[in-house]
Design an enzyme around this catalytic site. Sequence first.
Site, short mmCIF file in Angstrom:
data_model
loop_
_atom_site.label_atom_id
_atom_site.label_comp_id
_atom_site.label_asym_id
_atom_site.label_seq_id
_atom_site.Cartn_x
_atom_site.Cartn_y
_atom_site.Cartn_z
N HIS A 1 5.25 0.39 0.27
CA HIS A 1 5.06 -0.50 1.61
C HIS A 1 4.59 -1.84 2.05
O HIS A 1 3.51 -1.67 1.63
CB HIS A 1 5.93 0.46 2.63
N GLU B 1 0.59 -1.23 -0.05
CA GLU B 1 -0.32 0.09 0.46
C GLU B 1 0.70 0.75 -0.11
O GLU B 1 2.15 1.11 0.39
CB GLU B 1 -1.10 0.11 1.21
N HIS C 1 0.52 6.15 1.25
CA HIS C 1 -0.52 6.95 1.37
C HIS C 1 0.13 7.67 1.81
O HIS C 1 1.26 8.12 1.17
CB HIS C 1 -1.38 6.14 3.02
N HIS D 1 5.67 6.60 8.26
CA HIS D 1 5.67 5.80 9.29
C HIS D 1 7.01 5.45 9.77
O HIS D 1 7.55 5.92 9.09
CB HIS D 1 5.31 4.38 8.20
N CYS E 1 4.92 0.94 15.18
CA CYS E 1 4.22 1.38 13.97
C CYS E 1 4.54 2.77 14.42
O CYS E 1 2.96 2.43 15.20
CB CYS E 1 3.64 0.68 13.21
MN MN Z 1 0.77 1.63 6.11
#
Ligand code: MN
Length: 154
Positions: free
Chosen positions: A107, A67, A69, A73, A121
């Site tokens: 990732h 995914e 976004h 992270h 995370c």
């Molecule tokens: Mn993610």
Amino acid sequence: MDKPKQGGSILRRFRDYRWDETELLAYKEEGSAPFKAITRQTLFRDPALGCELRYFEMAPGGYSTLERHEHMHAVLILRGRGECLVGDEVRKIETNDLVTIAPWTWHQFRAASDSHLGFLCMVNVERDKPVQPTEDERKAFEANPLVAAFLKKD
Ligand code: MN
């Protein structure tokens, strides 16, 4: 006695990769995206600070969703080893490594076939929804042999 604002005690003991008073959750809603053998625990969340700290763990052979976004992270490996795809790079990862995922970077994390992979995370409390690759984007990944080999382990 003072308690942290966002529930729970000042100290939650750790044992076997579980924390006291912390629920073991599904990674995501089943069927919402491809993933395998992965759980989630939310360790800390504070809207004023604006961040959330989660612990994800994959059983051997497990993986997170591929995914990307806008939110970032910071990922600190806490248990075991495996590999990750970040952008167009496939890297081996092990306990105590730190992985930074920049905005809009593809990732995915995978446990080794003979090891768990667990990581902390950190994310924003308010964050955008991840997107998954289109067929064309997936084909573009497969043009890179190292990335193709990583993705074929599904
Ligand atoms: Mn993610």
